[in-house]
Design a protein around this motif. Sequence first.
Motif, PDB file in Angstrom:
ATOM      1  N   GLY A 195      35.582  54.678  48.637  1.00 44.21           N
ATOM      2  CA  GLY A 195      34.926  55.202  47.444  1.00 44.21           C
ATOM      3  C   GLY A 195      34.444  56.631  47.547  1.00 44.21           C
ATOM      4  O   GLY A 195      33.806  57.120  46.614  1.00 44.21           O
ATOM      5  N   VAL A 196      34.693  57.330  48.651  1.00 51.82           N
ATOM      6  CA  VAL A 196      34.348  58.740  48.771  1.00 51.82           C
ATOM      7  C   VAL A 196      35.561  59.509  49.269  1.00 51.82           C
ATOM      8  O   VAL A 196      36.465  58.951  49.895  1.00 51.82           O
ATOM      9  N   LYS A 197      35.574  60.817  49.021  1.00 48.88           N
ATOM     10  CA  LYS A 197      36.711  61.653  49.394  1.00 48.88           C
ATOM     11  C   LYS A 197      36.587  62.219  50.804  1.00 48.88           C
ATOM     12  O   LYS A 197      37.596  62.479  51.461  1.00 48.88           O
ATOM     13  N   ALA A 198      35.361  62.456  51.251  1.00 49.05           N
ATOM     14  CA  ALA A 198      35.139  63.078  52.556  1.00 49.05           C
ATOM     15  C   ALA A 198      33.741  62.748  53.047  1.00 49.05           C
ATOM     16  O   ALA A 198      32.857  62.386  52.263  1.00 49.05           O
ATOM     17  N   VAL A 199      33.531  62.867  54.353  1.00 49.08           N
ATOM     18  CA  VAL A 199      32.228  62.597  54.945  1.00 49.08           C
ATOM     19  C   VAL A 199      31.873  63.693  55.938  1.00 49.08           C
ATOM     20  O   VAL A 199      32.707  64.531  56.310  1.00 49.08           O
ATOM     21  N   GLN A 200      30.626  63.671  56.366  1.00 47.30           N
ATOM     22  CA  GLN A 200      30.136  64.527  57.452  1.00 47.30           C
ATOM     23  C   GLN A 200      29.159  63.702  58.267  1.00 47.30           C
ATOM     24  O   GLN A 200      28.639  62.685  57.793  1.00 47.30           O
ATOM     25  N   ILE A 201      28.891  64.134  59.494  1.00 47.88           N
ATOM     26  CA  ILE A 201      27.935  63.441  60.353  1.00 47.88           C
ATOM     27  C   ILE A 201      26.854  64.423  60.774  1.00 47.88           C
ATOM     28  O   ILE A 201      27.160  65.546  61.201  1.00 47.88           O
ATOM     29  N   GLY A 236      19.675  67.004  59.264  1.00 48.94           N
ATOM     30  CA  GLY A 236      19.674  67.558  60.616  1.00 48.94           C
ATOM     31  C   GLY A 236      20.916  68.371  60.929  1.00 48.94           C
ATOM     32  O   GLY A 236      21.749  68.660  60.065  1.00 48.94           O
ATOM     33  N   VAL A 237      21.046  68.728  62.193  1.00 51.02           N
ATOM     34  CA  VAL A 237      22.183  69.519  62.653  1.00 51.02           C
ATOM     35  C   VAL A 237      23.483  68.761  62.397  1.00 51.02           C
ATOM     36  O   VAL A 237      23.575  67.561  62.638  1.00 51.02           O
ATOM     37  N   ARG A 238      24.492  69.454  61.904  1.00 45.64           N
ATOM     38  CA  ARG A 238      25.773  68.815  61.656  1.00 45.64           C
ATOM     39  C   ARG A 238      26.557  68.641  62.944  1.00 45.64           C
ATOM     40  O   ARG A 238      26.717  69.586  63.719  1.00 45.64           O
ATOM     41  N   VAL A 239      27.048  67.440  63.166  1.00 43.93           N
ATOM     42  CA  VAL A 239      27.930  67.156  64.297  1.00 43.93           C
ATOM     43  C   VAL A 239      29.371  67.447  63.911  1.00 43.93           C
ATOM     44  O   VAL A 239      30.192  67.818  64.739  1.00 43.93           O
ATOM     45  N   THR A 240      29.691  67.261  62.626  1.00 45.38           N
ATOM     46  CA  THR A 240      31.026  67.571  62.107  1.00 45.38           C
ATOM     47  C   THR A 240      30.898  68.426  60.866  1.00 45.38           C
ATOM     48  O   THR A 240      29.834  68.508  60.236  1.00 45.38           O
ATOM     49  N   GLY A 241      32.008  69.049  60.478  1.00 45.12           N
ATOM     50  CA  GLY A 241      32.129  69.628  59.159  1.00 45.12           C
ATOM     51  C   GLY A 241      32.596  68.531  58.215  1.00 45.12           C
ATOM     52  O   GLY A 241      32.299  67.357  58.401  1.00 45.12           O
ATOM     53  N   ILE A 242      33.372  68.885  57.208  1.00 43.05           N
ATOM     54  CA  ILE A 242      33.935  67.893  56.292  1.00 43.05           C
ATOM     55  C   ILE A 242      35.129  67.224  56.965  1.00 43.05           C
ATOM     56  O   ILE A 242      36.063  67.900  57.403  1.00 43.05           O
ATOM     57  N   VAL A 243      35.098  65.894  57.050  1.00 44.74           N
ATOM     58  CA  VAL A 243      36.174  65.149  57.709  1.00 44.74           C
ATOM     59  C   VAL A 243      36.611  63.993  56.816  1.00 44.74           C
ATOM     60  O   VAL A 243      35.997  63.694  55.788  1.00 44.74           O
ATOM     61  N   GLN A 244      37.691  63.336  57.220  1.00 49.57           N
ATOM     62  CA  GLN A 244      38.242  62.226  56.459  1.00 49.57           C
ATOM     63  C   GLN A 244      37.279  61.036  56.433  1.00 49.57           C
ATOM     64  O   GLN A 244      36.476  60.857  57.349  1.00 49.57           O
ATOM     65  N   PRO A 245      37.361  60.185  55.389  1.00 43.29           N
ATOM     66  CA  PRO A 245      36.444  59.048  55.294  1.00 43.29           C
ATOM     67  C   PRO A 245      36.691  57.953  56.318  1.00 43.29           C
ATOM     68  O   PRO A 245      35.879  57.034  56.431  1.00 43.29           O
ATOM     69  N   ASN A 246      37.764  58.018  57.081  1.00 40.86           N
ATOM     70  CA  ASN A 246      38.022  57.086  58.177  1.00 40.86           C
ATOM     71  C   ASN A 246      38.351  57.899  59.425  1.00 40.86           C
ATOM     72  O   ASN A 246      39.168  58.824  59.371  1.00 40.86           O
ATOM     73  N   GLY A 247      37.722  57.582  60.550  1.00 42.39           N
ATOM     74  CA  GLY A 247      38.048  58.338  61.751  1.00 42.39           C
ATOM     75  C   GLY A 247      37.168  57.978  62.929  1.00 42.39           C
ATOM     76  O   GLY A 247      36.299  57.108  62.858  1.00 42.39           O
ATOM     77  N   THR A 248      37.408  58.668  64.043  1.00 43.67           N
ATOM     78  CA  THR A 248      36.619  58.518  65.258  1.00 43.67           C
ATOM     79  C   THR A 248      36.333  59.895  65.831  1.00 43.67           C
ATOM     80  O   THR A 248      37.025  60.871  65.526  1.00 43.67           O
ATOM     81  N   LEU A 249      35.312  59.966  66.685  1.00 40.55           N
ATOM     82  CA  LEU A 249      34.929  61.225  67.314  1.00 40.55           C
ATOM     83  C   LEU A 249      34.223  60.928  68.621  1.00 40.55           C
ATOM     84  O   LEU A 249      33.337  60.073  68.678  1.00 40.55           O
ATOM     85  N   PHE A 270      22.640  59.051  64.562  1.00 44.30           N
ATOM     86  CA  PHE A 270      23.610  59.810  63.781  1.00 44.30           C
ATOM     87  C   PHE A 270      23.558  59.346  62.326  1.00 44.30           C
ATOM     88  O   PHE A 270      23.371  58.160  62.044  1.00 44.30           O
ATOM     89  N   TYR A 271      23.737  60.281  61.401  1.00 43.23           N
ATOM     90  CA  TYR A 271      23.729  59.999  59.971  1.00 43.23           C
ATOM     91  C   TYR A 271      25.114  60.308  59.397  1.00 43.23           C
ATOM     92  O   TYR A 271      25.593  61.448  59.489  1.00 43.23           O
ATOM     93  N   LEU A 272      25.754  59.304  58.822  1.00 39.97           N
ATOM     94  CA  LEU A 272      27.036  59.462  58.151  1.00 39.97           C
ATOM     95  C   LEU A 272      26.753  59.747  56.684  1.00 39.97           C
ATOM     96  O   LEU A 272      26.056  58.969  56.017  1.00 39.97           O
ATOM     97  N   GLN A 273      27.298  60.851  56.156  1.00 40.69           N
ATOM     98  CA  GLN A 273      26.945  61.275  54.800  1.00 40.69           C
ATOM     99  C   GLN A 273      28.165  61.580  53.950  1.00 40.69           C
ATOM    100  O   GLN A 273      29.211  62.007  54.460  1.00 40.69           O
ATOM    101  N   ASP A 274      27.999  61.364  52.661  1.00 39.14           N
ATOM    102  CA  ASP A 274      29.037  61.693  51.685  1.00 39.14           C
ATOM    103  C   ASP A 274      29.149  63.207  51.564  1.00 39.14           C
ATOM    104  O   ASP A 274      28.177  63.885  51.260  1.00 39.14           O
ATOM    105  N   ALA A 275      30.345  63.740  51.818  1.00 37.53           N
ATOM    106  CA  ALA A 275      30.586  65.183  51.710  1.00 37.53           C
ATOM    107  C   ALA A 275      31.654  65.476  50.660  1.00 37.53           C
ATOM    108  O   ALA A 275      32.325  66.502  50.728  1.00 37.53           O
ATOM    109  N   SER A 276      31.790  64.588  49.682  1.00 32.67           N
ATOM    110  CA  SER A 276      32.821  64.770  48.662  1.00 32.67           C
ATOM    111  C   SER A 276      32.634  66.067  47.887  1.00 32.67           C
ATOM    112  O   SER A 276      33.608  66.675  47.436  1.00 32.67           O
ATOM    113  N   ASP A 277      31.376  66.504  47.705  1.00 27.98           N
ATOM    114  CA  ASP A 277      31.119  67.732  46.951  1.00 27.98           C
ATOM    115  C   ASP A 277      30.710  68.885  47.861  1.00 27.98           C
ATOM    116  O   ASP A 277      30.098  69.851  47.431  1.00 27.98           O
ATOM    117  N   GLY A 278      31.055  68.812  49.129  1.00 22.43           N
ATOM    118  CA  GLY A 278      30.726  69.881  50.070  1.00 22.43           C
ATOM    119  C   GLY A 278      29.685  69.446  51.070  1.00 22.43           C
ATOM    120  O   GLY A 278      29.229  68.303  51.067  1.00 22.43           O
TER     121      GLY A 278
END
Length: 566
Positions: free
Chosen positions: A503-509, A516-529, A541-549
């Motif tokens: 249900g979202v286009k992109a995420v960030q952590i 807080g400090v970003r661990v990632t930039g904009i990444v795919q809604p499914n993945g590993t790191l 860690f906080y997983l956040q909706d980054a669909s709008d940036g």
Amino acid sequence: MYWIAVLLAMWPGAGIAQEREREGPERHPDRMEESVRRAPRRGFETDQAPGLRRMANPRRTVRLGALTKAERQLAIRKPGLTPVGVARAVPADALAQGEWSVTPEGTRVWRLQLQSAEAESVRVRFADFHVGAGKVWLFGAAGSDGVGPYSGDGLFGDGAFWSDLVAGDTVTVAYEPDPTDSSTAVPLRVEELSHRYATTAAGKRAADEPVAVRAAAAATCAVDLSCHPNYAEPAAAVALMLFESGGKSYQCSGALLNSATDPVLPYFLTANHCISTAEEAKSLVTIYRYQTAACNGQPPALSTLPRVTGATLVAGQPMANGDFTLLQLAGFPNTDVKLLGWITEGLDTGESVAGISHPHGDYKRIAFGQRTRDVSIRFADGERMPSTAGYQVAWTEGLTQGGSSGSPLLVTRDGKLYAAGTLTAGPDIDDTNSTIACRAQNTIASYGRFSVAFPYLRSYLTGNGTTTPDPEPAAAASFTATPITYSRSRVYGQTTLAWQVSGVKAVQIRLDSPAGVRVTGIVQPNGTLQTGNWVTVGTVFYLQDASDGLSSGASKTLATVRVVAP
């Protein structure tokens, strides 16, 4: 201050004079704040506790020593900012090193002395602070540079707060109980000490000293504000900001804004990439009048200047929406100040503007230039500001540097100066090197537009109308972290994050908080790191909706995960 990494896209017709925004522009001129409404300075009053100043130092000192190599590494920092200090844990048994004694006036007092070697200044974080009618002061060596008193449950009534700054590497905490209290219990804890790095001139750092642990001075070509006395009144509203975030200290600039509230409130505007959380706001110290008395004269000592400790987060938005934060300070500074007016009209391309700030936390400087063509910008960490949210300014005299972030962009209308934006970014150069910074010609600075921020601030500043609400929460998600894997250390290690979102286009952590400090930039809604060797047990860690940036906030959080022991 962010460095501009990539220019993405220009508006059609960029370089041609733009029409000013005509739909509902508002102007709110400056005004002098009445002294009767100012809150008293949260600092050491010379007529209070004179005996404490004359007392010999405590017999014992809790010595934290010099900064360790790990403390100097500062692997994770707040994006767009350079740390100017680090928070150090105070040993749990430190209170046992304190001692009871009697002042020359016969008052019973408990004192604890702490030292963090080579610090330029220090401050402490109190916890479980419940002193009732008692009083707590802090002062430097030989009773100098005192701050306080603090009483009750602290600045925010919850028993937890950061104190004001004390110059030097040594601080004494002095607790004077209520005269009716005969207990020897000490109703507070000193949890952390913030060590602010000693400064050196730009470009003069030792070769083996990381940039992050030496704060540079302003470039030699930076223009002293006092050389332009016609800007003295708006400059009085501009303050140096010092605050804590993620175990580190940072500095920015900002300004007191005028409003239509009655009584007038101490609203303060800065950049969202400076302060974006309630805890950061609570740790804020704003310092006023840090400027020379005459053109190219000597600046005053920070410890002598009016200041306000503590603030409440009112509203804010990230880069995509103008990079601004509005705070309500704990009070007004104990100095005459004209609150800065603001304007929601657009600026013409080529229109003259000025910027007043504290580059690298140095005394106040001013820069002059013109609005130039609009561009969308992308920063090295993935943040984006669209051309419609920002102004680009080409400096022709002076410059802005790290530490200038959040400072106001000033424009003249009908003979008055108004705030039209807040500083977000500067040119991608080594601005800690004065030679490099001053050789650059027509350097570009990026400002978030006040007209973009205004819909979020309207009701606070005008006392009527509604503000633009935060976006609705996004969809839920699956988010996991493997137990920590230690490498060479039994303190820090690695973990592997895995997420799956629908249900979202992109995420960030992000790390440790929704902003807080970003661990990632904009990444795919499914993945590993897999992280580096900097994770500790309990890291969240906080997983956040980054669909709008790359925006932040609790409403963007999809899921959280806490790292556990192996």
